[in-house]
Design an enzyme around this catalytic site. Structure first.
Site, PDB file in Angstrom:
ATOM      1  N   SER A 527     -26.336   1.884   0.388  1.00 43.10           N
ATOM      2  CA  SER A 527     -26.797   0.555   0.761  1.00 43.10           C
ATOM      3  C   SER A 527     -25.623  -0.253   1.329  1.00 43.10           C
ATOM      4  O   SER A 527     -25.035   0.151   2.335  1.00 43.10           O
ATOM      5  CB  SER A 527     -27.446  -0.130  -0.449  1.00 43.10           C
ATOM      6  OG  SER A 527     -28.104  -1.298  -0.061  1.00 43.10           O
ATOM      7  N   HIS A 642     -35.880   2.507  -0.967  1.00 46.88           N
ATOM      8  CA  HIS A 642     -34.441   2.269  -0.915  1.00 46.88           C
ATOM      9  C   HIS A 642     -33.692   3.089  -1.948  1.00 46.88           C
ATOM     10  O   HIS A 642     -32.492   3.326  -1.811  1.00 46.88           O
ATOM     11  CB  HIS A 642     -34.143   0.780  -1.107  1.00 46.88           C
ATOM     12  CG  HIS A 642     -32.748   0.398  -0.750  1.00 46.88           C
ATOM     13  ND1 HIS A 642     -32.183   0.698   0.472  1.00 46.88           N
ATOM     14  CD2 HIS A 642     -31.780  -0.243  -1.464  1.00 46.88           C
ATOM     15  CE1 HIS A 642     -30.933   0.251   0.502  1.00 46.88           C
ATOM     16  NE2 HIS A 642     -30.661  -0.321  -0.661  1.00 46.88           N
TER      17      HIS A 642
END
Length: 668
Positions: A527, A642
């Protein structure tokens, strides 16, 4: 990178051309890395993920049960279940299964992944279950009867990025996609409505509308008897917010705290954690402090604060949790945690250590039940110490409930902490875990959003890296939360480069100390940590032998136009503002790739279903590097959101790909 962005077409998730490109890259990566050793590695990792000896970390919901969501080989999508405290103490508790997600998928012919649940309190007989397709942030919400164990024809919301809160059994606060104009540029709800049972969602009453450029709004209801409160939280940007109290008549009163402060309340108490120095009531309180005051007094204008925690150059506040009558704090001194209990009384607040966890590198309060009593669940672990879950009662004894098994041999291994000196003279802590010098080494980092990187036990890394003789390093760079808000703010927007200088300083320090060499030093991050990897690749390639970037941001020119990207403008800057683009372009990995500069081999890992960080970042970067002749591997999981994986098998595949790639490139 040319200004025309010739790989823009890879942002189209559904185009046949983009899907074909992904399939080709996935096949190449699997062909390259798969084999007997990879299969053994994946099996060893999956065994730790599926182990029935793992600790089931329970949630308390006020009704006396221990709730848990559990995945293993027999239940890949998972079971939502509960048991009694007495049963939980047993080695093999008897679990009452409330929802079997695999069975639900078989019945409905879909691929639901568990997301969240909101239980009605008091009553505890109804809940709102949030399910996502393949692990995305967008969810469907369905009402579930906890007595009958069935979904009911009640409150149901279609797929969207949604927040819901019970008001009572017949009313909800809902923030979701209500149609055109109801979402912010970040893709989150801008409107909150109150929805009455038995009426269509379209008839729900508008309670609050945020501004068009806000990040998000949501609402909540606190049903604590005698202290019932309704509130609206308007997120102006990632760190600034308006907190509004809603009266029974529907009027709003803004809580008069700084926009960047965090707030919490319990019964008569209001807690305030300023993220910047705050002067009020004739006193100034530092960023990162925790203040307590009487809630009603504060609303009436009284500014009488009690300082419950004050940071120092080495110590920050990691978390706090309420029990019925006490407040539990976890502090962090040079990235090592301690726990305390604070008790209000006639003479003020009393502070005492919470139990004896001196052997733990990392402590966390797992659960409290402030509606009922002063009990708490606390976990303690370290890089080489499996987690222990204990039950305590403030003022009473602590009882060990569960111990995680040891998944790898730690004989001869050590954990050491060092400090590197960054370019501006700042001391940056990092941990080194391993058993031998000059070994293949993985350096992990994040450095953003005030998120701390703390010691933790990983059976997967133990089997996939330590068992091979590898060394593991965690860098606690600026941008994170290890030393509180100021440590974070030292590396945001135009000061972002400080985080990258910190990470590079740790890499250099590892070599200077003889722990590894550049050729044997690999790096990994996810991320925002994936952005860190992209910057290291393009700005400091000579320091590393291999890179793994997971679900990364990489195109800082277009990130605000992709999915939730606009919500992070307070962290990075807005590329549509000329002054911001000037410093963003200076490090944007996609714009810093050079055809004539050598780069270490890199593996990109992402997910088609990631609706937070667009997979187009990784796709375009991989395509550009491939075009210029650099060594690139790419793998895109079709599910996972994610988090990258929707079940344990997918997670094991991704871990094995990462570790096998790094081992092959670094072992020499």
């Amino acid at each position: 990178m040319p200004d025309d962005d010739r790989y823009l077409w890879l942002e189209d998730l559904d185009s046949p051309e983009a899907r074909r490109w992904v399939a080709e890259r996935n096949a190449e990566t699997l062909d390259s890395l798969a084999g007997v050793e990879f299969a053994r590695l994946k099996d060893a990792i999956l065994e730790t993920f599926d182990s029935k000896e793992r600790i089931p970390y329970p949630g308390w919901r006020g009704d006396g049960f221990y709730y848990d969501f559990w995945r293993d080989a027999d239940h890949p999508r998972g079971l939502w279940r509960r048991t009694t405290p007495e049963q939980f103490r047993r080695d093999e508790p008897e679990w009452d299964v409330l929802l079997d997600v695999d069975a639900l998928n078989a019945t409905e012919g879909t691929n639901w992944t568990w997301s969240n649940v909101t239980v009605l309190r008091p009553g505890y007989d109804r809940c709102l279950v949030s399910l996502s397709r393949g692990g995305a942030d967008a969810v469907v919400v369905r009402e579930f009867d906890l007595v009958e164990r069935v979904f009911v024809d009640g409150f149901t919301l279609p797929e969207a990025k949604t927040s819901v809160s019970w008001i009572d059994v017949d009313h909800l606060y809902v923030a979701t996609d209500f149609g055109p104009g109801s979402l912010t540029p970040s893709g989150y709800p801008r409107i909150v409505k109150q929805w009455r049972r038995g009426t269509p969602l379209a008839a729900a009453e508008v309670v609050f509308e945020g501004r068009p450029d806000d990040v998000e709004v949501w609402a909540g209801h606190d049903p604590t008897p005698g202290f019932e409160r309704d509130h609206i939280l308007r997120l102006v940007d990632f760190y600034r917010r308006d907190l509004l109290l809603r009266s029974p008549s529907g009027d709003f009163v803004r809580l008069d705290v700084p926009e960047d402060a965090g707030c919490d309340w319990h019964r008569e108490w209001l807690l305030i954690r300023p993220r910047s120095a705050w002067t009020t009531g004739g006193a100034t309180y530092p960023a990162g402090a925790l203040l307590a005051t009487d809630f009603d007094d504060f609303l009436s204008g009284v500014r009488r604060m009690t300082v419950l925690f004050e940071p120092d150059p080495h110590t920050s506040l990691r978390s706090w949790s309420w029990t019925r009558n006490h407040l539990l704090l976890v502090t962090m001194t040079d990235v090592r945690t301690r726990a305390f209990v604070l008790s209000p009384g006639p003479a003020g607040w009393r502070r005492e250590p919470l139990g004896d966890e001196s052997a733990a590198e990392d402590l966390a309060i797992v659960q409290t039940d402030p509606d009922r009593d002063d009990s708490y669940l606390i976990s303690s672990e370290g890089f080489l110490r499996p987690d222990t879950l204990s039950l305590g009662v403030v003022g009473g004894r602590t009882e060990v409930l569960k111990r995680e098994p040891a998944f790898f041999d730690t004989s001869g291994m050590t954990v050491r902490q060092f400090f590197a000196v960054s370019a501006d003279g700042t001391r940056v802590p990092y941990f080194v875990v391993g058993s031998q010098p000059d070994a293949p080494t993985i350096l992990n980092g994040y450095g953003g959003f005030e998120v701390s990187m703390t010691p933790g036990y990983s059976g997967a890394w133990g089997r996939g890296w330590f068992a091979r003789g590898g060394t593991y390093v965690v860098a606690n760079i600026r941008g994170g939360g290890e030393y509180g808000p100021d440590w974070h703010k030292a590396a945001i927007r135009e000061k972002r480069f400080r985080a990258y200088e910190d990470f590079a300083a740790v890499a250099v320090d590892l070599v200077t100390r003889g722990i590894t060499t550049p050729e044997r030093l690999g790096i990994t991050g996810a991320s925002n940590g994936g952005l860190l990897m992209g910057v290291m690749l393009t700005r400091y390639p000579e320091l590393f032998g291999a890179v793994v970037a997971s679900v990364p941001l990489l195109d800082m020119r277009r990130y605000t136009k992709l999915l939730a990207g606009m919500s992070w403008a307070a962290e990075y800057g807005d590329p549509d503002v000329e002054a911001d683009w000037a410093f963003l372009r200076d490090y944007s990995p996609y714009h810093q790739v050079r055809p004539d500069r050598p780069y270490p081999p890199i593996l990109f890992l992402t997910s088609t279903r990631d609706d937070r960080v667009h997979p187009g970042h990784a796709r375009k970067m991989a395509a550009l590097l491939r075009e210029l002749g650099h060594e690139v591997a790419y793998y895109e999981n079709v599910e996972g959101g994610h988090g990258g994986a929707a079940d344990n098998d997918q997670a094991a595949t991704i871990e094995a790909l990462s570790l096998e790639f790094l081992w092959r490139k670094l072992r020499g």
